[in-house]
Enzyme design. Structure first.
Site, short mmCIF file in Angstrom:
data_model
loop_
_atom_site.label_atom_id
_atom_site.label_comp_id
_atom_site.label_asym_id
_atom_site.label_seq_id
_atom_site.Cartn_x
_atom_site.Cartn_y
_atom_site.Cartn_z
N ASP A 415 0.82 -1.21 0.00
CA ASP A 415 0.00 0.00 0.00
C ASP A 415 0.86 1.27 0.00
OD1 ASP A 415 -2.33 1.45 0.03
OD2 ASP A 415 -2.97 0.82 2.03
N GLU A 418 2.65 7.54 -1.63
CA GLU A 418 2.39 8.88 -2.16
C GLU A 418 2.76 10.01 -1.19
OE1 GLU A 418 -0.99 5.97 -3.17
OE2 GLU A 418 0.05 6.67 -1.36
N ASP A 482 -9.01 3.51 -3.36
CA ASP A 482 -10.04 3.57 -2.32
C ASP A 482 -11.35 4.16 -2.83
OD1 ASP A 482 -8.02 2.59 -0.76
OD2 ASP A 482 -7.60 4.47 0.25
#
Length: 692
Positions: A415, A418, A482
């Site tokens: 995951d 960023e 998401d």
């Protein structure tokens, strides 16, 4: 957003043309390279004009800039203070390979062309902003920009290239925009930007800069790329068809290994309920679901926050939450069920691994030399410095290897990636501005390194949401991030299709989504309808995986009701039934670089009506899937391309090519197959797999 944007003139003058053609005949009527044209120049490549410079419509503008970049929870506000913009009034054409541009004050920029490479350098002192206008033909469509969620065709809009949280409420008038504060996004925000675009002249342009840049398609006469750098280079590609162009791009960025049989042969059930997850898994098995794995992202523990149930970011198994996990994993694998986990490139400061990382000097620093600490929403973490070889080796072996692969974990969600701020300082001497976009690629490389170190390449699968140019060669599988647990236009279920198709054009062969959606905020809860429609769509992806979402206790789960459990079981069987076909598509991805899920125009390039279709896709060349992505819809419009009839999977009726209004009740989304496919018998048996 960028300095040059306010200085570049819009070039509305056109050359005379016989009209835009979808395909090029492959013949070069002029020599590649620069050539003088009046008081300007043209650049030809593969029989196409790619640059057209005139003093009143410059191909290059340079300037100074002063960036202002702020980050809050992975969302960025970026602005610039431009000055001293300059463009050429004089062209010094040196030869076919070099052009120098000047104004009254002196040299501005130099362009050098070498086959498929174009280098642009600002020559004016202190200039570190470049805007270059690539030539556009009338009616030319354009795609690319990485993984885009709102628009497949990019015409008429600007797309900043900066990896970030996409946010929810991605349009200003969306109801969620006023509710989510710093979590809001815009139509262009994406975890996986890439400064590459393709056009319907079957030309592609890739900018090699990893700094902040913008793809600007607001002027129909030019495709502009704006780069925060004093020099940059572009790779050019051309083909006679979009499939050929996509194949070239996949070679450029690296082709993924085929997905293993276990990954495509059944669904992955996502549960984060501690040891109770194994008990719940048995309900799916008893319901007749085709299960190939269980994904427990909470394997390392949980942390309750106001956003919802988060994970404890210390990547070691939680004995309290999952006692005897290695034995559990082995027992499941003996039954043909894999165990998947979770990791990201940050370590919580209240975890034990943080101290190990501190001792090894494995963290990114701030501009004062201290460990860079980032707020991730009610807890604080340090970022791993993957520009250090020692850090890459430590995390790949100590964490991903020893803590995960060595206990039998077969895959994981890799995951984030960023959250690197502009003022970060890396061991290789770069700043956050320079490494921010590169960071997801470094993160992917560490994951691939861990898998390779255990001889598991092509067998263990990690999946990522963040990316940038080159992530494709390391990460086999994307997931679409998401999504909201709803049908909203810019945040919900439909964005999965757009994301998959846009990323696939740039070399990402395999993608999927959180089946059921993820983000639930401010009373926005899952409905049984959205969960059922998501199952219908997810069955036609190479990897089918459910997610409990950020607020699992508030939302419906696939084992909440007998009806939802039966729905998941049905569509997992459809997914498993298609495994032989998906294996064929994996082979095509490896040999030709074609994505598994494809825009309709990829195999039907001569129909401009298909260029903007982003709510349906080809699953390979032989299956067309049109998921229902509007709440309450029981029918939808479908365009069937080509010249041969398509057979409706559920009724067996044949439909002529063209536009149709097709019935789409629950459990029967519009799906069609080519009757001449060698997999026609497999497709015709889908109703039996669904009903079994």
């Amino acid at each position: 957003m960028i300095a040059n944007a306010r200085y570049v003139k819009r070039c509305h003058t056109r050359t005379k043309t016989s009209g835009h053609k979808a395909r090029n005949d492959g013949k070069r009527d002029v020599r590649d390279g620069f050539s003088a044209s009046g008081d300007g120049f043209d650049l030809h490549f593969a029989g196409r004009i790619v640059l057209r410079h005139r003093p009143d419509c410059p191909a290059v503008v340079t300037s100074r800039g002063k960036a202002d970049v702020a980050m809050t929870l992975g969302n960025f506000t970026i602005s610039d203070s431009p000055s001293d913009a300059r463009h050429a009034v004089r062209v010094d054409l040196v030869d076919e390979a070099t052009v120098t541009l000047s104004d009254a004050a002196g040299a501005i920029a130099r362009l050098q062309f070498d086959g498929g490479s174009l280098v642009v350098r600002a020559l004016a002192p202190g200039h570190h902003r470049i805007a270059i206008a690539f030539h556009a033909e009338p009616g030319e469509a354009v795609w690319g920009g990485g993984e885009q969620f709102s628009y497949l065709a990019l015409n008429g809009r600007r797309f900043p290239m900066w990896t970030s949280e996409p946010g929810v409420g991605r349009e200003p008038d969306a109801p969620q925009a006023a509710l989510t504060g710093h979590g809001t996004g815009d139509y262009w925000t994406t975890n996986f930007p890439q400064p590459t675009f393709l056009t319907s002249r079957w030309l592609a342009v890739h900018c090699n800069a990893s700094t902040y840049s913008v793809l600007d398609f607001t002027d129909p006469a030019a495709h502009r790329v704006e780069v925060w750098a004093g020099d940059t280079s572009f790779d050019l590609f051309a083909a006679d068809s979009p499939a050929g162009l996509v194949g070239q791009l996949s070679e450029r960025f690296g082709r993924q290994p085929p997905l293993p049989d276990w990954a495509i042969g059944g669904a992955i059930v996502g549960l984060k309920d501690g040891a109770r997850s194994f008990e719940r898994l048995e309900r799916f098995v008893e319901a007749g679901a085709a299960i190939s794995g269980i994904w427990c992202e909470d394997w390392a523990g949980i942390r309750e926050t106001s956003f919802g149930r988060r994970l404890f970011w210390d990547w070691r198994r939680s004995e309290q939450r999952y006692p005897d996990l290695p034995a559990r994993i082995a027992a499941l694998k003996a039954r043909g069920i894999r165990f998947l986990a979770y990791a990201n490139p940050y370590l919580a400061i209240d975890g034990l691994l943080y101290e190990e990382g501190l001792e090894g000097d494995h963290y990114v620093r701030d501009d004062h030399g201290a460990v860079l600490l980032t707020d991730f929403g009610e807890f604080t973490c340090a970022s791993l410095d993957f520009t250090r070889e020692e850090t890459c080796a430590w995390f790949a072996d100590r964490v991903l290897g020893q803590e995960m692969l060595d206990i039998g974990v077969s895959g994981w969600m890799a995951d984030f990636g960023e959250y690197i701020p502009a003022d970060a300082r890396f061991a290789d001497g770069t700043t956050g501005m320079e490494t921010h976009n590169r960071y997801p690629v470094l993160w992917a490389e560490v994951n691939a390194r861990a898998v390779a170190s255990r001889g598991q390449t092509g067998e263990a699968v990690f999946f990522m949401r963040s990316g940038f140019s080159g992530v494709q060669q390391h990460c086999a599988l994307l997931w679409a991030g998401d999504q909201s647990v709803d049908f909203s236009r810019h945040d919900g279920i439909g964005t999965v299709i757009t994301a998959t198709l846009s990323a696939g054009l740039l070399g990402s062969a395999y993608s999927h989504s959180d089946c059921g959606g993820y983000t639930s905020l401010h009373g926005n809860l899952r409905s049984a309808e959205v969960m059922r429609r998501w199952c219908e769509m997810a069955a036609f992806a190479p990897f089918m995986r459910s997610h409990e979402g950020n607020r699992p206790d508030d939302n419906l789960q696939y084992d909440s009701t007998p009806e939802l459990l039966a729905c998941f079981a049905r569509w997992s069987r459809v997914h498993a039934h298609l495994a032989p076909y998906v294996r064929h598509l994996c082979d095509e991805a490896a040999s030709q670089g074609l994505p598994v899920q494809r825009p309709l125009f990829l195999h039907h390039p001569d129909d401009p009506a298909l260029w903007t279709v982003q709510d349906a896709f080809l699953y390979g060349a032989d299956l067309l899937v049109a998921p229902v992505i509007e709440e309450g819809a029981m029918e939808r419009d479908v365009v069937l391309p080509g010249t041969e009839p398509w057979r409706h999977v559920w009724s067996g009726a044949d439909y002529a090519p063209g536009a149709h209004r097709v019935a789409a009740p629950l459990d029967a989304p519009p799906v069609f197959f080519r009757t001449d496919s060698k997999f026609a018998a497999l497709f015709a048996a889908l109703p039996k797999a669904l009903a079994r």
